[in-house]
Design a protein around this motif. Structure first.
Motif, PDB file in Angstrom:
ATOM      1  N   ASP A   1       0.791  -1.226   0.000  1.00 26.57           N
ATOM      2  CA  ASP A   1       0.000   0.000   0.000  1.00 26.57           C
ATOM      3  C   ASP A   1       0.833   1.290   0.000  1.00 26.57           C
ATOM      4  OD1 ASP A   1      -2.686  -0.554  -0.361  1.00 26.57           O
ATOM      5  OD2 ASP A   1      -3.012  -1.054   1.742  1.00 26.57           O
ATOM      6  N   PRO A   2       1.814   1.446   0.901  1.00 24.21           N
ATOM      7  CA  PRO A   2       2.560   2.713   0.904  1.00 24.21           C
ATOM      8  C   PRO A   2       3.273   2.989  -0.416  1.00 24.21           C
ATOM      9  CG  PRO A   2       2.969   1.464   2.916  1.00 24.21           C
ATOM     10  CD  PRO A   2       2.253   0.546   1.975  1.00 24.21           C
ATOM     11  N   ILE A   3       3.702   1.951  -1.102  1.00 26.35           N
ATOM     12  CA  ILE A   3       4.470   2.114  -2.334  1.00 26.35           C
ATOM     13  C   ILE A   3       3.563   2.342  -3.538  1.00 26.35           C
ATOM     14  CG2 ILE A   3       6.151   1.005  -3.863  1.00 26.35           C
ATOM     15  CD1 ILE A   3       7.102  -0.622  -1.495  1.00 26.35           C
ATOM     16  N   MET A   4       2.416   1.668  -3.560  1.00 28.61           N
ATOM     17  CA  MET A   4       1.604   1.627  -4.771  1.00 28.61           C
ATOM     18  C   MET A   4       0.476   2.648  -4.821  1.00 28.61           C
ATOM     19  SD  MET A   4       3.099  -0.796  -6.413  1.00 28.61           S
ATOM     20  CE  MET A   4       1.962  -1.220  -7.724  1.00 28.61           C
ATOM     21  N   LYS A   5       0.003   3.127  -3.682  1.00 30.82           N
ATOM     22  CA  LYS A   5      -1.168   4.005  -3.722  1.00 30.82           C
ATOM     23  C   LYS A   5      -0.807   5.377  -4.286  1.00 30.82           C
ATOM     24  CE  LYS A   5      -0.830   5.513   1.129  1.00 30.82           C
ATOM     25  NZ  LYS A   5      -1.484   5.429   2.454  1.00 30.82           N
ATOM     26  N   MET A   6      -1.811   6.002  -4.898  1.00 33.82           N
ATOM     27  CA  MET A   6      -1.613   7.279  -5.571  1.00 33.82           C
ATOM     28  C   MET A   6      -1.528   8.433  -4.565  1.00 33.82           C
ATOM     29  SD  MET A   6      -1.431   6.610  -8.824  1.00 33.82           S
ATOM     30  CE  MET A   6      -1.873   8.086  -9.762  1.00 33.82           C
ATOM     31  N   ARG A   7      -0.584   9.337  -4.821  1.00 33.71           N
ATOM     32  CA  ARG A   7      -0.441  10.577  -4.061  1.00 33.71           C
ATOM     33  C   ARG A   7      -0.148  11.692  -5.063  1.00 33.71           C
ATOM     34  NH1 ARG A   7       2.714   6.969  -0.977  1.00 33.71           N
ATOM     35  NH2 ARG A   7       2.024   6.654   1.175  1.00 33.71           N
ATOM     36  N   ASP A   8      -1.016  12.670  -5.138  1.00 32.57           N
ATOM     37  CA  ASP A   8      -0.808  13.802  -6.047  1.00 32.57           C
ATOM     38  C   ASP A   8      -0.568  13.347  -7.482  1.00 32.57           C
ATOM     39  OD1 ASP A   8      -1.021  15.596  -3.883  1.00 32.57           O
ATOM     40  OD2 ASP A   8       1.112  15.330  -3.409  1.00 32.57           O
TER      41      ASP A   8
ATOM     42  N   SER B   1       0.498  10.452  -8.625  1.00 33.39           N
ATOM     43  CA  SER B   1       1.543   9.465  -8.888  1.00 33.39           C
ATOM     44  C   SER B   1       1.698   8.575  -7.663  1.00 33.39           C
ATOM     45  CB  SER B   1       2.874  10.158  -9.212  1.00 33.39           C
ATOM     46  OG  SER B   1       3.854   9.201  -9.586  1.00 33.39           O
ATOM     47  N   SER B   2       2.453   7.487  -7.817  1.00 33.65           N
ATOM     48  CA  SER B   2       2.747   6.598  -6.693  1.00 33.65           C
ATOM     49  C   SER B   2       4.246   6.614  -6.430  1.00 33.65           C
ATOM     50  CB  SER B   2       2.293   5.169  -7.009  1.00 33.65           C
ATOM     51  OG  SER B   2       3.109   4.608  -8.037  1.00 33.65           O
ATOM     52  N   ASP B   3       4.630   6.170  -5.240  1.00 30.90           N
ATOM     53  CA  ASP B   3       6.046   6.135  -4.908  1.00 30.90           C
ATOM     54  C   ASP B   3       6.807   5.178  -5.814  1.00 30.90           C
ATOM     55  OD1 ASP B   3       5.927   8.047  -2.956  1.00 30.90           O
ATOM     56  OD2 ASP B   3       5.693   6.628  -1.300  1.00 30.90           O
ATOM     57  N   LEU B   4       6.187   4.052  -6.157  1.00 24.95           N
ATOM     58  CA  LEU B   4       6.875   3.099  -7.032  1.00 24.95           C
ATOM     59  C   LEU B   4       7.134   3.724  -8.401  1.00 24.95           C
ATOM     60  CD1 LEU B   4       8.035   0.313  -7.506  1.00 24.95           C
ATOM     61  CD2 LEU B   4       5.766  -0.472  -8.186  1.00 24.95           C
TER      62      LEU B   4
ATOM     63  N   ALA C   1      11.754   1.182 -20.548  1.00 27.23           N
ATOM     64  CA  ALA C   1      10.946   2.324 -20.123  1.00 27.23           C
ATOM     65  C   ALA C   1       9.455   2.060 -20.264  1.00 27.23           C
ATOM     66  CB  ALA C   1      11.338   3.565 -20.916  1.00 27.23           C
ATOM     67  N   MET C   2       9.072   1.235 -21.250  1.00 31.12           N
ATOM     68  CA  MET C   2       7.661   0.962 -21.484  1.00 31.12           C
ATOM     69  C   MET C   2       6.989   0.317 -20.276  1.00 31.12           C
ATOM     70  SD  MET C   2       5.934  -1.091 -24.687  1.00 31.12           S
ATOM     71  CE  MET C   2       6.825  -0.075 -25.864  1.00 31.12           C
TER      72      MET C   2
ATOM     73  N   LEU D   1       3.189   0.238 -14.562  1.00 33.14           N
ATOM     74  CA  LEU D   1       3.178   0.726 -13.180  1.00 33.14           C
ATOM     75  C   LEU D   1       2.144   1.840 -13.019  1.00 33.14           C
ATOM     76  CD1 LEU D   1       7.006   0.838 -12.381  1.00 33.14           C
ATOM     77  CD2 LEU D   1       5.380  -1.024 -12.011  1.00 33.14           C
ATOM     78  N   THR D   2       2.027   2.690 -14.034  1.00 33.26           N
ATOM     79  CA  THR D   2       1.034   3.766 -13.983  1.00 33.26           C
ATOM     80  C   THR D   2      -0.381   3.193 -13.896  1.00 33.26           C
ATOM     81  OG1 THR D   2       2.460   5.239 -15.275  1.00 33.26           O
ATOM     82  CG2 THR D   2       0.115   5.771 -15.194  1.00 33.26           C
ATOM     83  N   SER D   3      -0.671   2.173 -14.708  1.00 31.12           N
ATOM     84  CA  SER D   3      -1.999   1.564 -14.693  1.00 31.12           C
ATOM     85  C   SER D   3      -2.280   0.880 -13.363  1.00 31.12           C
ATOM     86  CB  SER D   3      -2.125   0.543 -15.836  1.00 31.12           C
ATOM     87  OG  SER D   3      -2.058   1.184 -17.082  1.00 31.12           O
ATOM     88  N   ILE D   4      -1.285   0.193 -12.821  1.00 33.03           N
ATOM     89  CA  ILE D   4      -1.482  -0.508 -11.549  1.00 33.03           C
ATOM     90  C   ILE D   4      -1.784   0.484 -10.436  1.00 33.03           C
ATOM     91  CG2 ILE D   4      -0.333  -1.888  -9.776  1.00 33.03           C
ATOM     92  CD1 ILE D   4       1.195  -3.273 -12.043  1.00 33.03           C
ATOM     93  N   SER D   5      -1.000   1.551 -10.339  1.00 31.33           N
ATOM     94  CA  SER D   5      -1.226   2.550  -9.295  1.00 31.33           C
ATOM     95  C   SER D   5      -2.556   3.256  -9.485  1.00 31.33           C
ATOM     96  CB  SER D   5      -0.079   3.565  -9.298  1.00 31.33           C
ATOM     97  OG  SER D   5       1.139   2.958  -8.934  1.00 31.33           O
ATOM     98  N   SER D   6      -2.897   3.575 -10.728  1.00 29.82           N
ATOM     99  CA  SER D   6      -4.149   4.285 -10.997  1.00 29.82           C
ATOM    100  C   SER D   6      -5.360   3.468 -10.584  1.00 29.82           C
ATOM    101  CB  SER D   6      -4.244   4.633 -12.487  1.00 29.82           C
ATOM    102  OG  SER D   6      -3.178   5.488 -12.875  1.00 29.82           O
TER     103      SER D   6
END
Length: 429
Positions: free
Chosen positions: A347-354, A356-359, A377-378, A383-388
């Motif tokens: 949770d702390p790594i993956m959840k969205m903040r502002d 984006s996520s920490d990961l 890079a792709m 990672l963007t989809s997972i956090s979103s």
């Protein structure tokens, strides 16, 4: 009998008596052993020659205290896996030497030590508590493809199993992210890991070692992110020889409260990298890692010359993993033992903040620094989809699957250790 003869006999008896008393006094003096006084003290650096099994350990501290030759106490700091300080009592010292066995919180320990010229030589033989029989050598699971349905379509060649097993459950109104991305991650891990990692061993002494490949480039095609290659294509990339044994004592495991913990030995890792220049660095790093999250983030930012875009909550999580080990949940199902980190852990790594996520921030930071190659890079899109979609995620388990095997060595990839968690999180920290 003449008086002269009587006096002579009396003199002889007196001399014998005094001589016997003198001999007894000398014998008593010889039996007094105060060598424990020379053994008592704190030993580290050049004053300590410590070996764990057959491997010398550096950057450790050992303290011996006593008030007599029969009540010595040995204190081992960060030596036995999972124990900050291990205390062994009731040690007898004879001629500056001591030995014995002890049961500690996490292990059974046999010890033999001595002190000469103010240097302690200490040899430890350690057998970890292993109620579940985890101490074995495991190979990576087979790369297996088959039919998988998601998003209203059928993928006839999705990766069903391999070096990475992911239990990802996330269904939104527009997509079954869990099933589709789970197949992607299994494909990525299944292709990449077997090119660099052959096996992982959880030793009876608590060490984690591996057979790995060094100097050989990793083959990867970006198209494999969305369409994994066929089994024959993937397995042709996996080396069959040339594996190297990783050094011991860089990482440990231990059993605690029904969980398997993995932990890095920062002192030995630094020694492997820096050699003799590493002296004293372990203590400095331990002090830094014990700082509050905000202070640690500031120190790292100053050292790296960049701003660290990571929350204090994630910094605290990584600190806890580094200092106390990574706690992995355990469950047994259909003959498999799964060791995994669950969604709550992430949770702390993956959840969205502002936005984006920490990961994702970590990924972008490493990409900008050139640590992550451009061709990977792709993966940032995933990672963007997972956090979103994190709030819609019901399960996100990165899992180690242990299939019980005999102690007989086998050349087949059949025991199924999905070891990416040990591998990835070791690199991550």
């Amino acid at each position: 009998m003449s008086k002269k003869l009587l006096y002579l006999l009396t003199l002889i008896c007196s001399i014998c008596l005094f001589t016997a008393c003198g001999d007894d006094d000398e014998k008593k003096e010889e039996e007094i052993d105060n060598s424990w006084e020379q053994v008592a003290g704190t030993y580290e650096g050049e004053k300590l020659a410590l070996s764990y099994g057959e491997t010398p350990l550096t950057e450790k501290k050992v303290t011996f205290s006593a008030s007599s030759g029969t009540n010595g106490t040995l204190a081992l700091t960060n030596v036995i896996p999972g124990e900050d300080v291990t205390t062994i009592s009731d040690i007898k010292v004879v001629k500056s030497e001591f030995s014995g066995t002890a049961t500690t919180t996490n292990a059974n320990v046999e010890y033999t030590g001595s002190v000469k010229d103010e240097v302690m030589t200490l040899k430890l033989t350690v057998v970890m508590n292993d109620p579940n029989g985890w101490a074995k050598t495991y190979n990576l699971a087979d790369y297996t493809t088959g039919e998988l349905e998601y998003n209203g379509h059928t993928n006839p060649s999705a990766v069903l199993a391999g070096a990475g097993y992911v239990n990802y459950v996330c269904v939104t109104s527009s997509s079954d992210y869990g099933t589709s991305y789970g197949a992607m991650f299994r494909g990525l891990f299944g292709i990449l890991l077997p090119q660099v990692l052959n096996s992982v061993t959880l030793g009876t002494d608590g060490t984690i070692t591996a057979e790995y490949m060094k100097g050989k480039g990793v083959t990867f095609d970006q198209s494999w992110i969305f369409q994994s290659p066929a089994k024959e294509t993937a397995e042709a990339l996996f080396p069959t020889s040339g594996w190297l044994d990783a050094p011991k004592h860089l990482a440990y495991w231990f059993h605690k409260d029904g969980k398997l913990y993995t932990k890095l030995d920062l002192g030995n890792i630094i020694t492997q990298v820096m050699g003799s220049d590493a002296e004293g660095m372990s203590g400095i790093i331990n002090q830094i890692m014990s700082s509050d999250p905000a202070t640690l983030k500031g120190l790292l930012g100053t050292m790296l010359g960049i701003e660290i875009p990571i929350s204090d909550e994630t910094i605290a999580l990584l600190q806890n993993w580094t200092i106390n080990g990574i706690p992995m949940n355990v469950k047994t199902e259909n003959g498999h033992t799964y060791l995994y980190l669950d969604k709550a852990t992430f949770d702390p790594i993956m959840k969205m903040r502002d936005g984006s996520s920490d990961l994702l921030n970590i990924w972008n930071m490493l990409s900008t620094a050139g640590i992550i190659p451009a061709e990977a890079a792709m993966a940032g899109m995933l990672l963007t989809s997972i956090s979103s979609n994190w709030d819609a995620t019901e399960a996100f388990d990165f899992t180690i699957s242990l299939l019980r095997q005999s102690d007989t060595i086998t050349t087949k990839r059949e025991c199924g250790l999905v070891s990416h968690s040990l591998f990835v999180f070791t690199l991550f920290i």
